[in-house]
Every structure is written in C-alpha cells, then in structure tokens.
Write a protein that holds these residues in place. Structure first.
Motif: not given
Ligand SMILES: Nc1ncnc2c1ncn2[C@@H]1O[C@H](COP(=O)(O)OP(=O)(O)OP(=O)(O)O)[C@@H](O)[C@H]1O
Ligand SMILES: [Mg+2]
Length: 412
Positions: A235-238, A262-269, A274-280, A285-288
C-alpha cells in the motif's frame, strides 16, 4: 493459441495474504475505538454469570459503526466464560431483515432449542402462541440465561413488532429456573417512537449509542485489517488515509472503508500492478458508488423514474437548482409523449421527497419573499453514472420518453 486462459491469472501473485480478513462476516479479535461500548455491554451482561437477569438493551448507531461485530464479540466471550464457570448461557442472534415476522422469530428460537426427540416446529402453520409455549418450555428445560439478539430490529416495527417484543420481554415471568434478556440493534435512533410505550420502556432499559467513526479511527481499523490481510509494503502512503477520509464523509462507515480498501487492492491486481495507490482508491470509490446507486435507479416505479428523468434532463441542459414547477412541467411533457396521464402536483411533490430520502436528489426549501416558500432540487447521482440510460434500459416507457424533444428552460 496461448495455453489455458486461466493460466496467466492463476500464476499471478496476489497482493492479499488473506482475503478473508475483508469478508463482511470476518470477526476481528480486536475492536479498536469500541472499548467503551464493549465495556457497557460487559457490565450489563455480567449479571448473567452472577445469577441475575441482565437488563434488556437497545444499541443504536449508523450503518457500519460496529454494532453487530461488537455484540458478537461480547457474546462469544460471555459463552466462553459461562462454559468455564459451568453456567448455561445460550445466545440467539436473529437478523430481523431476513426473519421478519413474530412467528418466524419465535420459530427460529424454538428450533435452536430443539433436542433430539423433540417434534420439529414447522416454518408455518402452528398458532404463534403454541410456538411461544414451546420456547418457554424448552428454555425452562435448559435453565440458565438466554440472550436474544434482534439485529436490525426496526424491520419488525411494521410487522407486528409490538406484539413480538411484548411477548419476548415477558418470557422472564414464564420461564421456570431460567432467565432471558433481549438486545435490540437498530440504526434508527427514533425507532422506539414507533413502539407501544409499554414495549419501549421494557426494551430500552439501557441504551448504548455507537457514535460514527471519525477518519483517524477508521485509519486505525484499516491499518489493523491491512496488516492481517494485505502483503506488507504493497500500500502506498496515503491509500489508507484516503479510504478513511472517504468513508468518514459517508457517515463514518467502517464497512464502507474496508470495502474501499479491498476493491482498491483488487483494482491494482486487475492491472497487474504490484502497488496500490490513490488512483486505485478513486476507481474503487466510483465502482462502489455505481454498485450502490444503479440497482436503486433501475427498480424505481415508472412515475418515480419519469420525475427523476425530468430532473436529469434539465440538468443535462445546464439548469441547476431546478424549481419543482419546472420539474413538474417537464414531467407532464414526458407523460404526454408516452400517452400517460400525469400524477397531480401533490403526488409528484411526495415522489420528490422519496427521491430525496433515497439520496438520489437533494431538495432544499428556499424562501421567496413575502413568506412564500418553494423547493429547488438537484440530482445527487454521481457524475459517472448515466441515470437516463439506466432508466431507459430498464423501462421501455422511459426509453420512449427519452427519444422525444422537449421544451426546456434555458439556464439562467
Ligand atoms: N472497531 C472496529 N474494529 C474493527 N473492525 C470493525 C470495527 N467496527 C466495525 N468494524 C468492521 O466494520 C464492518 C461493519 O461493522 P458492523 O457490521 O458491526 O456494523 P453495524 O453497526 O452492525 O452496521 P449495520 O447497521 O449496517 O448493520 C464489519 O466488517 C466490522 O468487522
Ligand atoms: Mg449490523
């Protein structure tokens, strides 16, 4: 042709170490920021182990404030202690959204108390009093303390809830050598106002209010869960800060925050990153939002859809703060395009209130000089969602209305 189409994804390293840590049913061993609520429950329920009857309790709080998870945690500890002390403690958790009639609630309790050789209590058909008598005799047979949790209890109010709650809070006087106490859980603070005062005073002997989590509290909850479920350093900072801030805006809902992470991590996957950032997080958020709002829009009744359509159409044309008069004009025009009789302005006004309650529009009253008041509305549907298309796909009449040309007021 490449190899098997599943191969590439199967071989991919997951960013989760334990995805179960994000399941809604997961029960964490620690519940940060709920020490006070846990303590209140414990202080009351300890009576169950001391040979007394715990007070009935009502727990209130917004969705995702930890009511269910805290109650489950405390009750499992209570059962454990009971076992250790050789005291009988039986608990029953009933979700009144699924089990929503008096009969089904008592039938569920009776069934959980069944022992080998007992006649099964059918899902329907017996007089409710007979089922209640069965509950009383089976509770007396076991003795000890019985704690009945009625989760999302507000769902019972319209369906003979008074009757049921009265009966359950009377069990104590009927059980021989046993005791019974009720825990009701609701996210409507005013829920008891809909009850018979005799019932509400019995039920809310003690109230516990779960305050909404603030962003920093959600951050702690997320960090703990991330350390259990997500690979270190991914997980990236932020990321946690943004998930927490977004969920805090949404009435401090920890469930929402956990879903976002959870969905942010899935978006990165999904993007093989290999990293999750705020774009994910933004994507999550839009998907939810999309998943939350689309089923509501699609299942609105026809006239409700036509009213919402009129608002969206005016907004597409650049108008904001649309007066109810203008909504009604466009709505009537839409009705005439599809050959349907429009509802009265009064009915449409109550449909607008309903759309407001569902969070699809925001309505506000404005004063119009000389004491007159009028209402203005705006759509509250996230920009990424095309409400008119969704309504057209799910309702041919709206589709027809959306093809027509309208006389719309220009923006001011
Ligand atoms: N203090 C906490 N620590 C860890 N996880 C928590 C905490 N509070 C809530 N959660 C998690 O947040 C989610 C929502 O909690 P819970 O289901 O208890 O909310 P609720 O108040 O019962 O909501 P609702 O009114 O919608 O039923 C669950 O996944 C739960 O594990
Ligand atoms: Mg709950």
């Amino acid at each position: 042709m490449r190899g098997n189409i599943f191969e590439e994804i199967l071989g991919q390293d997951s960013l989760f170490v334990d995805r179960k840590a994000f399941d809604h049913a997961f029960e964490p061993a620690r519940l940060p920021h709920r020490e006070h609520e846990v303590d209140s429950l414990v202080r009351n329920l300890v009576d169950a182990l001391n040979g007394h009857i715990p007070s009935n309790m009502l727990l209130y709080g917004v969705p995702g404030s930890g009511k269910t998870v805290v109650t489950r945690f405390v009750l499992s500890q209570l059962r454990e202690k009971g076992l250790e002390m050789g005291q009988t403690v039986k608990t029953y958790e009933i979700n009144c959204r699924n089990v929503d009639t008096k009969y089904r609630v008592v039938q569920t309790i009776a069934t959980q108390l069944a022992q080998r050789g007992d006649a099964p209590v059918p899902f329907t058909g017996w007089p409710t009093d007979r089922v209640l008598e069965t509950v009383v005799s089976r509770m007396s047979r076991v003795g000890g303390v019985h704690i009945i949790v009625l989760d999302e209890v507000d769902n019972l109010v319209d369906k003979g809830g008074d009757d049921l709650l009265y009966a359950l809070t009377s069990l104590n006087t009927l059980i021989e050598n046993g005791r019974c106490s009720i825990i009701g859980i609701s996210n409507d603070l005013h829920f008891t106002q809909h009850l018979d005062p005799r019932v509400s005073s019995r039920l809310s002997q003690e109230d516990i209010v779960f305050h909404p989590y603030v962003a920093t509290e959600i951050q702690n909850i997320l960090s703990e869960r991330a350390s259990m479920g997500i690979k270190e350093g991914v997980l990236d900072d932020g990321v946690i800060r943004l998930c927490s801030a977004l969920a805090a805006q949404e009435h401090g809902d920890a469930r929402r925050a956990l879903d976002l992470l959870r969905i942010s991590v899935q978006k990165a996957e999904q993007r093989a990153q290999g990293n999750v950032d705020t774009k994910h997080v933004r994507l999550a958020q839009s998907q939810l939002e999309y998943d939350q709002v689309t089923p509501v829009i699609k299942t609105l009744p026809l006239h409700q859809k036509l009213v919402l359509f009129s608002i969206c159409l005016n907004e597409e044309n650049g108008l904001r703060n649309i007066s109810t008069g203008e909504v009604y004009r466009t709505y009537s025009e839409a009705c005439s395009k599809i050959g349907t009789e429009p509802l009265t302005t009064r009915r449409v006004s109550s449909l607008l209130n309903e759309l407001d309650t569902m969070g699809l529009i925001m309505a506000r009253n404005v004063s119009k000089g000389r004491g007159g008041r009028s209402k203005q509305v705006n759509s509250a549907i996230p920009k990424a969602i095309d409400a008119i298309s969704l309504m057209s796909e799910s309702e041919p009449m709206v589709n027809e209305a959306s093809m027509a040309k309208y006389n719309l007021q220009g923006h001011l």
